[in-house]
Write an enzyme that holds these catalytic residues in place. Structure first.
Site, PDB file in Angstrom:
ATOM      1  N   ASP A 435       2.417  -4.934   3.749  1.00 42.14           N
ATOM      2  CA  ASP A 435       1.856  -3.526   2.751  1.00 42.14           C
ATOM      3  C   ASP A 435       1.343  -4.339   1.573  1.00 42.14           C
ATOM      4  OD1 ASP A 435       1.482  -1.205   1.921  1.00 42.14           O
ATOM      5  OD2 ASP A 435       3.636  -0.753   1.837  1.00 42.14           O
ATOM      6  N   GLU A 438      -3.665  -4.877  -2.243  1.00 41.54           N
ATOM      7  CA  GLU A 438      -5.104  -4.457  -2.909  1.00 41.54           C
ATOM      8  C   GLU A 438      -5.066  -4.599  -4.464  1.00 41.54           C
ATOM      9  OE1 GLU A 438      -3.432  -1.622   0.330  1.00 41.54           O
ATOM     10  OE2 GLU A 438      -2.669  -2.395  -1.640  1.00 41.54           O
ATOM     11  N   ASP A 503      -1.426   6.113   2.894  1.00 42.35           N
ATOM     12  CA  ASP A 503      -0.498   6.908   2.488  1.00 42.35           C
ATOM     13  C   ASP A 503      -1.433   8.178   2.408  1.00 42.35           C
ATOM     14  OD1 ASP A 503       1.516   5.066   1.732  1.00 42.35           O
ATOM     15  OD2 ASP A 503       1.084   4.869  -0.102  1.00 42.35           O
TER      16      ASP A 503
END
Length: 761
Positions: A435, A438, A503
């Site tokens: 995950d 970024e 998401d």
């Protein structure tokens, strides 16, 4: 970024100077043309003074690809990181330079660039080598440099600390030309009219931000452009000048590659050669993944209860995923199971696998270390974390309190991180959800490798992060057994599958956004893609959940996952046991995917070999001459032969497009002639699923609950023919990813049969 105020004026805060003519052409080694381009017309010797020039270098790279590099000041340091190009080896190229009255033409296999011979003119045309197809051009005021704020004199540039310098190019857009790709983007599929910033961000699926920014775009006119710039790239796709695609970067040089097809599939294949083909993915990974969800309360008993409940309902689960809170709060990532909830994780995982409840286990990680975690102190003391310029460790309280970022430019940090992963593998973990990646800062930071440019590291971090974890999995489990569930990406990260959409909300609108994102990513060279079935944020009602299940189980990879609510079906609809209930729908589509594995996995192997998307494949890839197909963003192809149209309405009403040919409903063998738009109404146990004419479809047996089985055996599969033709054929791969046989349709006195060409392989 816009540099002009309409057609005639420059933007008030910018000074732009354009290449006005091609003053000279120099042939370099390896079939390269170097063009000297002043920013004014040169009519006398005095015109050569006190003005910039731009150098445009054209190079024959490989068959069908020409690179274009524009440079202002050659003395500027070209810091890394740089994209890892031709990882599979650089093919040879048949290149030539030809001159005639029209100009100088550089030929690179099937593509060519012609530089005009007209004096005082800037004109470069890209076309097929045979001259039959015009692709795009660099014309008047299409290559330039810019300052912001605007300079008033060349003397201002003696001190560049208060100025930003840009290089820009503008390629022409033809009438009706459309642009696709640029990563996983959730807005309109056709990018014409959009301003796009390629800068990785954790922005969800409902904005112009993207987790996966890929500096490649595909034109429906038979070519694509790869921008060789890891840093922020700004594009105005028909949005500054309606007839041009403008690309700009901050710096002294800009390089991109124009890639010719002529078909969009061929463009993607050449792009895959340039930036890397996706790795094979194991057959088990195509099955259903069940997650704990994010902030939900769960422990060993919860996990066991979920998996036993799925078995009771005959819903096969291949992978169980432990999301963030398998670790203690404030301790992410310390790579340690929370002992209060999982006292003996190794034994629990072994029992789950031995019982047959699951095949594999996945856990969540990221590369951020909260300062409450013991590993933060260890990594900090050893110099493994990104630092500020004053020597402090870079920390902030976004996500984890006082978190630091692992500096993967430090080889010792990479070795240490892999050792942490090995402890998970020893516990029985088979695959990793990587995950984040970024939120990488660019200001006031100092990387371990002093040669890297922080601006380039922002996007590129996703590549080195996912590469490190993927290769650690390969080292432990084998080259073709590695699987990630990754969120961030840049160009080249397609080599490390799988990626998921990020998401999204638990709404029909977010489901459509996610599909657009997946289609767009597939048009950017990514073969495998998944989505949070049910939506991540919120509480899906039964209708949304079931429609999302239908969509998600027909993606290449399928995972049930949410934020603060569980995604097991019996908690969605109070355990409705009817055939229209959540459990029944999930059971049907999970088993459908298992049944489709002979077809799906064989298509995956072909797609990976060529750099094509497996599922959520854009209709335009299969029907490039059909203008309506390019506009379809609410449906997709599953491989080359099955059309899927998800239902985005609680009523079950759905409208979809069938291109030319005869299409057969998978459910009831009803046939429909295309091209036409079709309206249907579906209960929750079906959706539009149509098989293309000329298809040889190999399926597992009805009710199949495995994704890995010997489907090449006649006892384990059935073969269906759909409107067969003399050239109908299907390459059948086994569960190990090896080509076993080629099936061909054969007519004998009006009766069609399937011929097995195994003996000819």
């Amino acid at each position: 970024m816009k540099f002009r105020d309409g057609m005639w004026l420059q933007a008030p805060d910018k000074r732009v100077e354009y290449a006005e003519e091609i003053y000279s052409i120099t042939e370099r080694e390896n079939k390269k043309l170097s063009l000297l381009c002043p920013t004014a017309h040169i009519h006398s010797r005095g015109d050569t003074l006190n003005r910039p020039t731009l150098t445009v270098d054209l190079e024959a790279v490989v068959d069908g690809i020409i690179s274009v590099e524009v440079t202002h000041w050659h003395g500027a340091v070209n810091r890394g990181p740089h994209f890892d190009l031709f990882p599979g080896g650089r093919p040879s190229v048949e290149a030539s330079i030809e001159k005639n009255d029209a100009g100088t033409t550089l030929v690179s296999g099937g593509i060519a660039a012609t530089v005009t011979s007209q004096p005082h003119t800037f004109d470069i045309r890209f076309h097929s080598a045979d001259g039959k197809h015009r692709l795009t051009s660099l014309l008047n005021r299409s290559v330039g440099l810019a300052y912001s704020p605007a300079t008033s004199s060349p003397m201002d540039t003696a001190d560049m600390r208060d100025f930003k310098h840009y290089i820009l190019t503008q390629t022409t857009l033809g009438v009706g030309e459309q642009v696709y790709g640029l990563g996983e983007r959730f807005g309109a599929l056709n990018k014409v009219g959009q301003s796009i910033s390629l800068w990785n961000a954790d922005g969800g699926t409902s904005s112009d931000q993207a987790y996966k920014n890929v500096s490649f775009w595909l034109s429906n006119k038979g070519y694509g452009v790869f921008i060789d710039a890891p840093e922020r790239v700004e594009l105005e796709v028909g949005s500054e000048r309606c007839c041009r695609v403008q690309t700009s970067v901050e710096g002294q040089r800009l390089k991109w590659y124009i890639i010719y097809g002529p078909t969009p599939k061929e463009v993607l294949s050449r792009y895959a050669t340039l930036t890397g083909k996706p790795n094979k993915v194991p057959a088990w990974s195509f099955g259903l993944w069940l997650s704990t969800s994010f902030t939900t309360e769960y422990d060993e008993k919860t996990v066991n209860g979920f998996l036993e409940g799925m078995r009771e309902r005959e819903i096969p689960v291949q992978v169980f995923h432990y999301d963030c809170f398998w670790m203690r709060g404030f301790h992410w990532c310390d790579f340690e199971f929370m002992s209060s909830h999982f006292p003996d994780p190794k034994s629990q995982i072994a029992r789950l696998k031995e019982s047959g409840l699951i095949t594999k286990v996945s856990v969540w990680i990221n590369s951020y270390l909260g300062q409450a975690s013991p590993v933060f102190k260890e990594a900090a003391e050893k110099g493994y974390l990104l630092k500020r310029k004053n020597g402090d460790i870079f920390q902030w309280d976004l996500w984890q309190a006082g978190m630091g970022i692992v500096d993967f430019t430090n080889p010792e940090a990479c070795t240490w991180f892999v050792e942490c992963l090995k402890k998970l593998f020893d516990t029985g973990v088979d695959t990793i959800k990587t995950d984040f990646g970024e939120r990488i800062p660019t200001q006031d930071v100092q990387w371990h490798d002093p040669k890297v440019d922080p601006a380039k590291m922002h996007n590129y971090y996703a590549f080195i992060y996912n590469k490190l974890v993927f290769e650690a999995l390969q080292d432990r489990y084998g080259k073709d057994e590695a699987v990630l569930f990754a969120r961030s990406a840049c160009a080249g990260t397609q080599r490390f599958p799988v990626h998921w959409g990020g998401d999204c909300e638990s709404t029909f609108e977010a489901m459509a956004e996610s599909l657009r994102g997946g289609i767009s990513l597939g048009l950017s060279g990514f073969s495998s893609w998944s989505v949070d079935i049910g939506g991540f944020e919120g509480y899906p009602d039964a209708a949304i959940y079931k429609r999302w299940v239908q969509f998600g189980l027909l993606c290449s990879h399928s995972r049930l996952h949410g934020s603060n609510s569980y995604r097991v079906p019996w908690l969605i609809d109070d355990d409705d046991k009817s055939e229209q209930g959540c459990s029944a729908v999930l059971r049907k589509f999970t088993q459908l995917k298992c049944c489709l594995m002979p077809y799906l996995y064989s298509q995956a192997m072909e797609s990976i070999k060529h750099g094509w998307p497996v599922s959520v494949r854009a209709m335009g890839l299969e029907f490039p001459e059909d203008r309506s197909a390019w506009s379809c963003d609410q449906q997709f192809m599953l491989g080359s032969s099955i059309l899927v149209a998800p239902v985005f309405d609680e009523s079950g009403d759905v409208e979809f497009y069938l291109p030319r040919g005869t299409w057969t409903s998978f459910w009831d063998d009803k046939t429909v002639k295309g091209p036409q738009w079709v309206r249907e109404k579906h209960d929750f146990d079906t959706l539009p699923l149509y098989v293309r004419e000329g298809t040889i479809l190999v399926l597992g047996r009805p009710g199949e609950k495995r994704t890995t089985y010997n489907w090449t055996s006649p006892e384990e599969h059935e073969v269906r023919l759909y409107e067969p033709r003399a050239n109908s054929r299907f390459s059948l791969y086994n569960a190990e990813g090896n080509l076993v046989t080629v099936l061909e349709a054969e007519e004998n006195r009006g009766v069609w049969n399937v011929k097995d060409r195994q003996t000819d392989l």
